[in-house]
Design a protein around this motif. Sequence first.
Motif, PDB file in Angstrom:
ATOM      1  N   THR A  78      -0.321  12.498   1.164  1.00 13.47           N
ATOM      2  CA  THR A  78       0.014  11.810  -0.095  1.00 13.47           C
ATOM      3  C   THR A  78      -1.215  11.095  -0.647  1.00 13.47           C
ATOM      4  O   THR A  78      -1.488  11.138  -1.858  1.00 13.47           O
ATOM      5  N   ALA A  79      -1.952  10.448   0.262  1.00 10.81           N
ATOM      6  CA  ALA A  79      -3.184   9.772  -0.156  1.00 10.81           C
ATOM      7  C   ALA A  79      -4.117  10.777  -0.819  1.00 10.81           C
ATOM      8  O   ALA A  79      -4.698  10.517  -1.876  1.00 10.81           O
ATOM      9  N   LYS A  80      -4.237  11.939  -0.216  1.00 12.54           N
ATOM     10  CA  LYS A  80      -5.109  12.999  -0.735  1.00 12.54           C
ATOM     11  C   LYS A  80      -4.618  13.466  -2.124  1.00 12.54           C
ATOM     12  O   LYS A  80      -5.405  13.567  -3.070  1.00 12.54           O
ATOM     13  N   ALA A  81      -3.317  13.721  -2.217  1.00 13.40           N
ATOM     14  CA  ALA A  81      -2.773  14.216  -3.495  1.00 13.40           C
ATOM     15  C   ALA A  81      -2.993  13.189  -4.613  1.00 13.40           C
ATOM     16  O   ALA A  81      -3.354  13.558  -5.733  1.00 13.40           O
ATOM     17  N   LEU A  82      -2.804  11.919  -4.303  1.00  8.86           N
ATOM     18  CA  LEU A  82      -2.972  10.882  -5.334  1.00  8.86           C
ATOM     19  C   LEU A  82      -4.447  10.679  -5.668  1.00  8.86           C
ATOM     20  O   LEU A  82      -4.823  10.576  -6.840  1.00  8.86           O
ATOM     21  N   ALA A  83      -5.284  10.616  -4.622  1.00  6.86           N
ATOM     22  CA  ALA A  83      -6.710  10.386  -4.846  1.00  6.86           C
ATOM     23  C   ALA A  83      -7.315  11.509  -5.672  1.00  6.86           C
ATOM     24  O   ALA A  83      -8.154  11.275  -6.545  1.00  6.86           O
ATOM     25  N   ASP A  84      -6.865  12.744  -5.422  1.00  3.64           N
ATOM     26  CA  ASP A  84      -7.414  13.895  -6.139  1.00  3.64           C
ATOM     27  C   ASP A  84      -7.160  13.852  -7.639  1.00  3.64           C
ATOM     28  O   ASP A  84      -7.851  14.511  -8.411  1.00  3.64           O
ATOM     29  N   THR A  85      -6.161  13.093  -8.064  1.00  3.98           N
ATOM     30  CA  THR A  85      -5.906  12.996  -9.508  1.00  3.98           C
ATOM     31  C   THR A  85      -6.968  12.116 -10.177  1.00  3.98           C
ATOM     32  O   THR A  85      -7.128  12.154 -11.392  1.00  3.98           O
ATOM     33  N   GLY A  86      -7.661  11.304  -9.361  1.00  3.24           N
ATOM     34  CA  GLY A  86      -8.645  10.371  -9.922  1.00  3.24           C
ATOM     35  C   GLY A  86      -7.980   9.191 -10.605  1.00  3.24           C
ATOM     36  O   GLY A  86      -8.640   8.350 -11.200  1.00  3.24           O
ATOM     37  N   LYS A  87      -6.666   9.119 -10.513  1.00  3.04           N
ATOM     38  CA  LYS A  87      -5.940   8.076 -11.241  1.00  3.04           C
ATOM     39  C   LYS A  87      -5.344   7.005 -10.345  1.00  3.04           C
ATOM     40  O   LYS A  87      -4.681   6.095 -10.811  1.00  3.04           O
ATOM     41  N   TRP A  88      -5.594   7.161  -9.036  1.00  2.00           N
ATOM     42  CA  TRP A  88      -5.051   6.198  -8.086  1.00  2.00           C
ATOM     43  C   TRP A  88      -6.135   5.736  -7.125  1.00  2.00           C
ATOM     44  O   TRP A  88      -6.970   6.530  -6.695  1.00  2.00           O
ATOM     45  N   HIS A  89      -6.069   4.468  -6.777  1.00  2.00           N
ATOM     46  CA  HIS A  89      -6.865   3.973  -5.670  1.00  2.00           C
ATOM     47  C   HIS A  89      -5.887   3.743  -4.521  1.00  2.00           C
ATOM     48  O   HIS A  89      -4.915   2.995  -4.671  1.00  2.00           O
ATOM     49  N   VAL A  90      -6.141   4.403  -3.406  1.00  2.00           N
ATOM     50  CA  VAL A  90      -5.191   4.343  -2.291  1.00  2.00           C
ATOM     51  C   VAL A  90      -5.662   3.343  -1.248  1.00  2.00           C
ATOM     52  O   VAL A  90      -6.786   3.438  -0.741  1.00  2.00           O
ATOM     53  N   ILE A  91      -4.799   2.382  -0.938  1.00  2.00           N
ATOM     54  CA  ILE A  91      -5.086   1.465   0.162  1.00  2.00           C
ATOM     55  C   ILE A  91      -4.365   2.019   1.379  1.00  2.00           C
ATOM     56  O   ILE A  91      -3.130   2.051   1.424  1.00  2.00           O
ATOM     57  N   MET A  92      -5.147   2.533   2.311  1.00  2.00           N
ATOM     58  CA  MET A  92      -4.581   3.145   3.508  1.00  2.00           C
ATOM     59  C   MET A  92      -4.337   2.034   4.524  1.00  2.00           C
ATOM     60  O   MET A  92      -5.292   1.477   5.078  1.00  2.00           O
ATOM     61  N   ALA A  93      -3.069   1.679   4.723  1.00  2.00           N
ATOM     62  CA  ALA A  93      -2.712   0.566   5.608  1.00  2.00           C
ATOM     63  C   ALA A  93      -2.417   1.132   6.992  1.00  2.00           C
ATOM     64  O   ALA A  93      -1.334   1.653   7.244  1.00  2.00           O
ATOM     65  N   CYS A  94      -3.410   1.040   7.884  1.00  2.00           N
ATOM     66  CA  CYS A  94      -3.333   1.780   9.151  1.00  2.00           C
ATOM     67  C   CYS A  94      -3.650   0.911  10.364  1.00  2.00           C
ATOM     68  O   CYS A  94      -4.421  -0.035  10.268  1.00  2.00           O
ATOM     69  N   ARG A  95      -3.067   1.310  11.488  1.00  2.00           N
ATOM     70  CA  ARG A  95      -3.291   0.516  12.706  1.00  2.00           C
ATOM     71  C   ARG A  95      -4.620   0.866  13.368  1.00  2.00           C
ATOM     72  O   ARG A  95      -5.141   0.098  14.165  1.00  2.00           O
ATOM     73  N   ASP A  96      -5.135   2.074  13.107  1.00  2.00           N
ATOM     74  CA  ASP A  96      -6.390   2.501  13.704  1.00  2.00           C
ATOM     75  C   ASP A  96      -7.396   2.744  12.570  1.00  2.00           C
ATOM     76  O   ASP A  96      -7.392   3.794  11.925  1.00  2.00           O
ATOM     77  N   PHE A  97      -8.233   1.735  12.365  1.00  2.00           N
ATOM     78  CA  PHE A  97      -9.164   1.740  11.243  1.00  2.00           C
ATOM     79  C   PHE A  97     -10.075   2.971  11.255  1.00  2.00           C
ATOM     80  O   PHE A  97     -10.201   3.679  10.261  1.00  2.00           O
ATOM     81  N   LEU A  98     -10.684   3.230  12.415  1.00  2.00           N
ATOM     82  CA  LEU A  98     -11.643   4.348  12.499  1.00  2.00           C
ATOM     83  C   LEU A  98     -10.968   5.700  12.282  1.00  2.00           C
ATOM     84  O   LEU A  98     -11.491   6.566  11.595  1.00  2.00           O
ATOM     85  N   LYS A  99      -9.769   5.828  12.872  1.00  2.00           N
ATOM     86  CA  LYS A  99      -9.032   7.091  12.706  1.00  2.00           C
ATOM     87  C   LYS A  99      -8.754   7.328  11.214  1.00  2.00           C
ATOM     88  O   LYS A  99      -8.900   8.446  10.715  1.00  2.00           O
ATOM     89  N   ALA A 100      -8.368   6.261  10.533  1.00  2.00           N
ATOM     90  CA  ALA A 100      -8.043   6.387   9.111  1.00  2.00           C
ATOM     91  C   ALA A 100      -9.285   6.756   8.297  1.00  2.00           C
ATOM     92  O   ALA A 100      -9.232   7.633   7.423  1.00  2.00           O
ATOM     93  N   GLN A 101     -10.413   6.106   8.606  1.00  3.30           N
ATOM     94  CA  GLN A 101     -11.670   6.426   7.901  1.00  3.30           C
ATOM     95  C   GLN A 101     -12.018   7.894   8.095  1.00  3.30           C
ATOM     96  O   GLN A 101     -12.354   8.604   7.146  1.00  3.30           O
ATOM     97  N   ARG A 102     -11.940   8.336   9.340  1.00 10.51           N
ATOM     98  CA  ARG A 102     -12.295   9.733   9.646  1.00 10.51           C
ATOM     99  C   ARG A 102     -11.322  10.701   8.972  1.00 10.51           C
ATOM    100  O   ARG A 102     -11.722  11.743   8.463  1.00 10.51           O
ATOM    101  N   ALA A 103     -10.035  10.332   9.005  1.00  9.31           N
ATOM    102  CA  ALA A 103      -9.019  11.215   8.411  1.00  9.31           C
ATOM    103  C   ALA A 103      -9.269  11.355   6.910  1.00  9.31           C
ATOM    104  O   ALA A 103      -9.193  12.467   6.361  1.00  9.31           O
TER     105      ALA A 103
END
Length: 395
Positions: free
Chosen positions: A98-123
């Motif tokens: 979902t983050a990818k689909a929204l970010a790809d529109t260029g119209k959303w800034h996604v705040i990824m609220a995650c328990r594993d910071f590094l995993k989220a960055q890499r993902a």
Amino acid sequence: MALQATSILPSSLSIHKEGKSNLSGKDTSFYGVSFAEFSPLVVRNKRELKTQRLSVGQIRAQTAATSPGVNQSTQGKKTLRKGNVIITGASSGLGLATAKALADTGKWHVIMACRDFLKAQRAAKSAGIGKENFTVMHLDLSSLDSVRQFVDNFKRSGKPLDVLVCNAAVYQPTAKEPSFTADGFELSIGTNHLGHFLLSRLLLDDLKSSDYPSKRLIIVGSITGNTNTLAGNVPPKANLGDLRGMAGGLSGTNSSVMIDGGEFDGAKAYKDSKVCNMLTMQEFHRRYHEETGITFASLYPGCIATTGLFREHIPLFRLLFPPFQKYITKGYVSEEESGKRLAQVVGEPSLTKSGVYWSWNKTSASFENQLSEEASDVEKARKLWEVSEKLVGLA
Ligand code: NDP
Ligand code: PMR
């Protein structure tokens, strides 16, 4: 002096009325549309002005200021500003897609609220999400302190909040013994329901004060919590009973770890948590939709049989589940497709109706689905709300 209709856009939008968005039905790019597409918003005469309860003086004042939710480019063209959406558990599966689909529109800034910071960055990086389109913030839903800390951090960032997506979940189908959150609640209910309940309550004011034309709170539900379906009748079935275990604190010390007071069953606890998610969405709708204009929604995105949700299942299940869903039940969807579906619930102008549980048919068209009797029980939703408030320290 000609009145600039554009200057009063937000007060003119009738998105607060169920199913009656006055955004153009043809407009599929709600995010970032040019103003011409909001033509029904033009104030044509004095009577309309009166209904807006705005004096000409007020309108002049608003004309001078930046219109809420709107950016003015150097060419004078007005566009909707980028929306800010928080997605919990965006480090894999549905959340990441979902983050990818929204970010790809260029119209959303996604705040990824995650328990594993590094995993989220890499993902985010491996999914190809542009750096400018996302921020990772730490959130562990299995700790109420972490939820509060996340909310503080978010508020301090000064960003407006336009959409909150409660997506994260854990599923423990093979666990013999319960495990617990930092606050001592059974893990599935504690994470999937109570963590999200507190998060949503603490961020409600931020959503309320957003100037974005359509603000939304979305809680991911599932077919397996709905006993009016075949999938929902595969044992163990969801059942919250009279909530006696929950009222007892789900800690296993003086009461059961299960909401209905029964023996621990990890698969049932997950399905119960999904019922809680769907009940909570409706209770939010009843309590706050009229007052705030926020759209409250839930959904079943399809069976995304390849995600990390099944990480604790036995290897044979993980091998056979995707082909079973693809070729036998035909309920399978890819992670990419599920992300597009949830992204629709986040931003599509046609999905502004509040209190809805969305699903998609075989041609991938969205429709308003029916919840089971239990998942639409008004009295149970109220009781769940009140007990949950006590457990997370809001009452
Ligand atoms: P995933 O396991 O891929 O995603 C779940 C996400 O939740 C992960 O990012 C995980 O983080 C995160 N998470 C788990 N615990 C916590 C926590 N304590 N704090 C913060 N984040 C946490 O599964 P799915 O993508 O399949 O699940 C997403 C949603 O979709 C869930 O709500 C699920 O119920 C729902 N759903 C899934 C279906 C399916 O078929 N897969 C069908 C219907 C609904 P981490 O990456 O660190 O593990
Ligand atoms: Mg289910 C139309 C039939 C259908 C659909 C759409 C799902 C979705 N499942 C269906 C049918 C069946 N499942 C049948 C007939 C069986 C018995 C063989 C079956 C079994 C089954 C198991 C063991 N299904 C499962 C499991 C799991 O462990 C999954 C689960 O319950 O996770 C909570 C699951 C699921 N089936 C689904 C979906 C969407 C899931 C998983 C995820 C979820 O609800 O979040």
